[in-house]
Structures are given as structure tokens and as C-alpha cells.
Design a protein around this motif. Sequence first.
Motif, PDB file in Angstrom:
ATOM      1  N   PHE A 278       0.847  -1.194   0.000  1.00 50.81           N
ATOM      2  CA  PHE A 278       0.000   0.000   0.000  1.00 50.81           C
ATOM      3  C   PHE A 278       0.882   1.243   0.000  1.00 50.81           C
ATOM      4  O   PHE A 278       1.680   1.455   0.923  1.00 50.81           O
ATOM      5  CB  PHE A 278      -0.881   0.038   1.254  1.00 50.81           C
ATOM      6  CG  PHE A 278      -1.925  -1.037   1.304  1.00 50.81           C
ATOM      7  CD1 PHE A 278      -3.024  -1.003   0.461  1.00 50.81           C
ATOM      8  CD2 PHE A 278      -1.814  -2.077   2.205  1.00 50.81           C
ATOM      9  CE1 PHE A 278      -3.998  -1.992   0.522  1.00 50.81           C
ATOM     10  CE2 PHE A 278      -2.779  -3.067   2.273  1.00 50.81           C
ATOM     11  CZ  PHE A 278      -3.869  -3.024   1.431  1.00 50.81           C
TER      12      PHE A 278
ATOM     13  N   LEU B  45       3.251  -4.494   3.118  1.00 52.73           N
ATOM     14  CA  LEU B  45       3.933  -3.203   3.282  1.00 52.73           C
ATOM     15  C   LEU B  45       2.880  -2.101   3.243  1.00 52.73           C
ATOM     16  O   LEU B  45       2.008  -2.105   2.371  1.00 52.73           O
ATOM     17  CB  LEU B  45       4.957  -2.996   2.170  1.00 52.73           C
ATOM     18  CG  LEU B  45       5.933  -4.148   1.927  1.00 52.73           C
ATOM     19  CD1 LEU B  45       6.856  -3.828   0.735  1.00 52.73           C
ATOM     20  CD2 LEU B  45       6.766  -4.411   3.166  1.00 52.73           C
ATOM     21  N   CYS B  46       2.982  -1.157   4.168  1.00 52.05           N
ATOM     22  CA  CYS B  46       1.880  -0.218   4.289  1.00 52.05           C
ATOM     23  C   CYS B  46       2.356   1.196   4.600  1.00 52.05           C
ATOM     24  O   CYS B  46       2.960   1.436   5.634  1.00 52.05           O
ATOM     25  CB  CYS B  46       0.941  -0.707   5.394  1.00 52.05           C
ATOM     26  SG  CYS B  46      -0.610   0.157   5.419  1.00 52.05           S
ATOM     27  N   GLY B  47       2.057   2.120   3.688  1.00 51.29           N
ATOM     28  CA  GLY B  47       2.381   3.522   3.904  1.00 51.29           C
ATOM     29  C   GLY B  47       1.137   4.392   3.932  1.00 51.29           C
ATOM     30  O   GLY B  47       1.224   5.604   3.757  1.00 51.29           O
TER      31      GLY B  47
END
Lengths: 468, 373
Positions: free
Chosen positions: B272, B303-305
Motif C-alpha cells: 500500500f 507493506l503499508c504507507g
Amino acid sequence: MAKQKTRVEEFNRDIYDVYDHDTTEYQMEQGLNEEIVRSISKEKDDPQWMLDLRLKGLALFQKMPMPSWGPWLGELDMSKVVTYVRPNAKMTDDWKELPPDIRRTFDRLGIPQAERTSLFGVGAQYDSEIVYHSVQQEMRDNNVVYTDMESAMHEYEDIVRAHFMKLLTMDEHIFLALHAAVWSGGSFVYVPKGVKVRMPLQSYFRLNAPGAGQFEHTLIICEEGSELHFIEGCSAPRHNRLNLHAGCVELFVHEGAKLRYSTIENWSKNMMNLNSKRARVEKDGTIEWVSGTFGSHITMLYPSSMLVGEGARSEYTGISFSGKGQIIDTGAKVVHAAPHTSSTTTSKSISRDGGQAVFRSSVKIAPRATDSKCSVICESLMMDNDSRADTIPVMDVRNDTSDIGHEAKIGRISETAVYYLMTRGLSEEEAKAMIVRGFVEPVTKELPLEYAVEMNRLISLELEGTIG
Amino acid sequence: MHIRLASLNRLPVRTWSWLSVNESALEIPSLGAMYHGDPFADVPVGVTIRSDVSDVDFRSSVPPRFHAAEGNLHEVVDDTARFVEQRASYRAVLEIGEDVSVEAPMTATFDLGAGEQLFDRIHVRALRGSNAKIVFRYLGGRPSADDVVPCHGGFVSFEIEEGASLTFIQIQALCDRAVHLDAIDAVVAREGKFEVLLSEIGGQEAMASCNVELLGKSAESTVNGLYLAGNDSVRDLNYRIGFAKPETIGLIRVRGALNGKARKTMKSTIDFIRGASKSQGREEESVLVLGDEVVNVSTPLLLCGEDDVSGEHATSIGRPNSEKLYYLMSRGFTEKQARILLVEASMSTMLDMIPDTDGRARVLAALREVVEA
């Protein structure tokens, strides 16, 4: 109207951030070379084998590379780190004998109070040396040994020599090589066969000096059928220079023994926390890791469990909290090396205000570890989109009779859950606070009450506004 | 003389080196004769195929990666694409016209001869509002008389324009000594849909990647992976969906069965990127392990931002459920038959996606071979 984001306030660090000014008696020059290593060895009155181990560690450190994975560690300049700081205090078993500054610091942290109410023994390290060590009579009556690492090296030399850096070897990575070269302080615990220690022991590590490193070594041996809960706490005041923590924890859990190792880590945000921990668990033994990571600038910490005896078991329960300027890269490693072994890894992370939370794990199931079971669960809560939450698990399975499950979830506080609680009469803030406390509860419930309160205080959430 | 590619199927974020999952290596046999054939039997109305790919500048449409987390990120599209770009013996651009809806699946069959090599570089453009299903089959290829093993290296890229919908099914059923190297790379625009089924059932070594970038609001993608491996074969798979815009939806769904001394590494990543609010991503892998010498590695990254997303992952690794086996055996099935039924059932969603009976039959035959090994 602009929406307000859910906020998680910084907890109040006042009690941790007090810097004691005149507590250093002596410190090594910055950097690392053979002369410094020999000087530390001399300070410790090392036997020859330990000096040899230190020099071997130094040689490895000088040629090993920095990790090629994980957070960027380029800020760490070893030529600026002071590897040994001796405080102006001699080790005692009476808090009153400590210099007032040091005593006040531990008072503020609540260590003497905890000792009186809920502990069987306390070790307190200040910079590079243990300054306080005490155990209750019941421990002595049961022949339980709880002492500082330097005393153990002399008084129980055969045991220490047989175990020291045998689980975590200095050639594994550069920070273990560094640790081998300059270790100082830490605790040694020996629990004899069949002894069940009713109340926890605690070691508290305080790093006061700016630009210094702390390299304590903890070695615990639980003999057959014994039980122990060991609690480790860490903190430091904030400086504008990097501090380094590269401790090493080696745990030997023999047949049928049970060891719980709890850590509440609250380093200041100028700390590089590059710690290594490993347990070796024999037949029907149990290791339980409970870990709360709140402070530090960068943490890389992955307690590992080697399940080498049939029916050995490991449990890892961890919570991490990363705020502005923090990268908290934590998780667990498990090696199933015998039949009928089982492991559970449960990780929770909260990231906010640009903080980065990374869950990293590995599970290895060897061909001979038949009928083993493994579960890895990871949940990440993000409070804003300046932050990050990454999950990096690896599972390596090498037989056809084991069952492995992995689940991971990432997201924000559920609007549906908030709505539900609000229909039950809670305000929005109360609802969110309840959800966050419920999120961390699997970790806090594993701690003695006093420490659960401490952890809740550290989390100290102030929620306001609406979901953004 | 072989060519060694040392940095394939790279994990988007590195982890411990001793796990040997950060990248993979492969030796390409370089002595075989090149495959020459015309893979497309029929070209439906509204679809064009041309062999000149010189105007395809696919890379420029893929934005730079947005990760802020770590300084040592890998690019996902790696040496496979570069290697095939240089060596391709078959090149084509396939374009599905605007608002064209192709009813029947369009099939390309690459049937390799003894010891032959095929390097194909294909670009597929699904123009705005189009709808189609494409099937690629990589078949055959036994070793030559002088024991040169067949080899396939492919790089297929996709541009799915606004509102277009494309289903891509790839059946890799090369002979059991073949080497297979494959990269799929897709960008999906607003409200576009891209569904993929990658069935890796053949080859001694199969190394494949699939990278999908959801670059438009409400874009969707499902990456289905099906792998089977027995004897001492190797499957090394690397799938990723990147979520770059709001309200995007992605699913990586993988089913596999392993037997003998097979080695499998499955890397999957839900990624993301900041700005992908209200997006949903899920990855799931279910593996049946049928042999006690199998090596089974799974690396599911999340994976997350972006905070306003829902991301999930689930993996289960184990043997066939003993209660189900017992039930089927109590109904008169042999253990082997019962196992085959259970494995078939676990893969039924993917088997149903394969439009042609020959394709399904090949997968089922491979499945039985793996279970019975």
C-alpha cells in the motif's frame, strides 16, 4: 469542516529524561581499538580466556560488514561511541549506599518500590557497571544464584565459560562481535533443578552518559524442572548524540523447565538499540518472551528460540510503539529442531506521527521436527499516513507432518467498532481508547500487575477528534 | 556454456541474508536452437497483433517506487525482464481496441521442440472499455538428442486502460527437465480490472514473477497462482500488487502441492503506497505438503504507507486434513484417490478459470502425478 485525525499523544518522558551530571568516575576514549579492549578487560580483571574472546571479537568487528537489510544504520559512527563508562558508585545491596543522583534516578523509575512489593531480586546497571544487586533470603535458601556478570565470571567461572556466547556466537553479525569485544555488566542467573522461583527477578539498565554504549550480557540457566520469570527494563535520558545499546541475552532452558523473559524497553530517542537474544529449549521446556518496545531511535531486536528437545515450546508476545523519528524493527525467530515442538508468535504494533513499525520474523521447521505446530500472528495499527507498518515474515518448512499458520493484518481503528461502542453509550474518545487498550491487552496481561500499569502508562493514549 | 542470472525474483524489502530469500539465481542453458513459430491461431475482430515492439516504452508508464521505509529496497521487476528484452526471439504487441469485447478466449500456444529455446517479449494493451480473455500456453520441449534441455524466458507486460477488463491465463506445462523464467508486469488504470492465473506445473526449474501496479482509482487485480512440483523440481515465485490510488482492490491467491524433493519459494507482497486510501488488499497461500523431503518457503510481505486501508494475509502449510481423508476413504476411495480429490478441491477455483479442456486436463494430469509420486 476539516476532519481531525485520531491522535496518540507522546507519553510523558519526564521521569526518564532526567540527566544526572556528575555520576561518571571514568570513561574510555571514543572509538574502538585493541588498547581500549585490553583496558576494559583489565577493569574487569578478566581471566585470560575472556581477554582472548574479547580480542577475537574485536578482530571480527573490524572486518565484518554492517547488515545489508533492515533500517539504515549509517548514522552510527563507532569512532564517536564511548564503549565503557564507569559510574562513581561501587556495587552494593543497599540503595542508601548509592550516590544521591543515581539513587534518585532509580527511585523515580520505581525500582526500589517494585523490589519491596513484587520482586525476589533486583540488579541495577548504571552506564557500564552494575551498581546495585540484591536477592531475598528465600532465593539463597534454594541455592538460586542471581548476581552480576563480572562476579559470576570469577565465582562460577566453569559454568560461565561453558555458556558465554555459545548460543549467540560472535561471528553471527557485527554487533555480536562488538559485544564480545566490549561487554560490561549484565546479570547471571542459575536456577537449580526443580526450583520454582515464585516472584520475578528484575534487571534494570540505565544509560546516562551521552554518546556512550551499553553492552551488558545476561546469562540465565534454568535447570531441569525449574521455573523463573525474569524482567528486564531499560531507559536513558535524551541527548543530542547517538547512544548505542548492543546487549546480549543467552537463555538455557533445560528439560521441563519454564522461563518467562519480559522486557519493557523505553530507551530515549537518540538510542540505537541493536540487541540480540536467544533461548535454547530442551525437551518439554518452555520459553516465553514478553516484549514491549517503546523508545529508541532505531531498534532491531528479534528474540530467537531454538527448540532442540522433543515437545519444547516457545511463545513470543510483543508490542511496539513507534512515533516521530523512530524505526522499530522487531519480531521473533524460531527454529523447530525436534519432534512435537510448538511455537506461537503474536505481535502488535502501533505507529504514529511518521514512525515506522516493522515486524520481521522467521520460522524454520527442520526435517526431524515432525508433528510440530507453529502460529504467527501480526497486527499493525496505523494512526496516520505519515507512518509506516511493514510485515516481513519468512517460513521455511522441511517436513510433511507439521502445521503452520500465519496471519497478518494492517489498518486503522475500525470505524464499525467505534460506532458499535458509541451505540452502547461510550463517547468516541472512550471508544477509541478502549479499542487501543484492547489491541495491546494480549501483551499487558502477560505482565505482573505493576508492570502492566507501567506499560499502559507508557502507551498513555490521548485520543481526540474523529477518524480522519 | 551456461548463463548465470544471480539476482532474480528479488524481495521488495530485504530481510536476513541467511534465509536466502532476498534474491534467487538461475542458470540458463545457452546452446539450444531458437523456437520459431506462430503462436496465435486466430485473431478476433477488434484485436491487432504486430511484431514491432520498438514503440513500447513500458517502463516510462511505471512510476518510481514510493517507499520511504528503508534505504535498501529492491526493484521488483528485475533481471528477468532485462534479460528477455535483450534476447527475445519472438516479439509482439497485442492491442485490444477501445470498447471491444472479445467473447471467446484468445489463445497463443508456444509448443517447443526438442532442446529448443524461446525468449518472448510481448506487450498487451487493453484499450479503454475493452474486455477480453487471453490464454498463453507454454508446452512440450523435451531434451535434444545431445541432451540440451529446453528453455523458456518470457516477459509479458500489460497496460490496462480506464474501464478495461482483461483476464490472462498462463499455463506453463513444459517438460520436466525444462528451465522456465518468466516476468509479468502490469499497470492498471482507473476502474480497470486485471485478473491473472499463473499455473506453474512443468519444468525442472520455474522462476516466475508477477508485478501489478494499480495506478488508477478503483482499479482491481486478482493474481492467482497455482503450482505443482514433485521429484527434485524447483518453483521460485514472486508476486506483488502495488496499490497507488484510492479505492483499489487487490488479491493474491495461491494454491500449491509439493511432493518428493521439490523445493518451493513463494514470495508475495501487498504494497500500500501513501494515497491509496480506502484500498483493500489480501494475500492467501495454501500449500499441501505431500512428501517428507519437500522444502517449502513462504515469504508473505505486507507493506503499508497509508493508514486508511485494510490489508490481510493468511498462509496455511500442512498435510491433507486427516479427517477429510478418513471420510473419503470410508466412502470407498483409496488413499491416493482421496488425496487427489482433496488437492483438486483446494484448487477448484483456479481450475475453473481455465477455459479449455486441454489446459484443464494438463493441470489435472500434473496434479495426479505429483500426488501419486
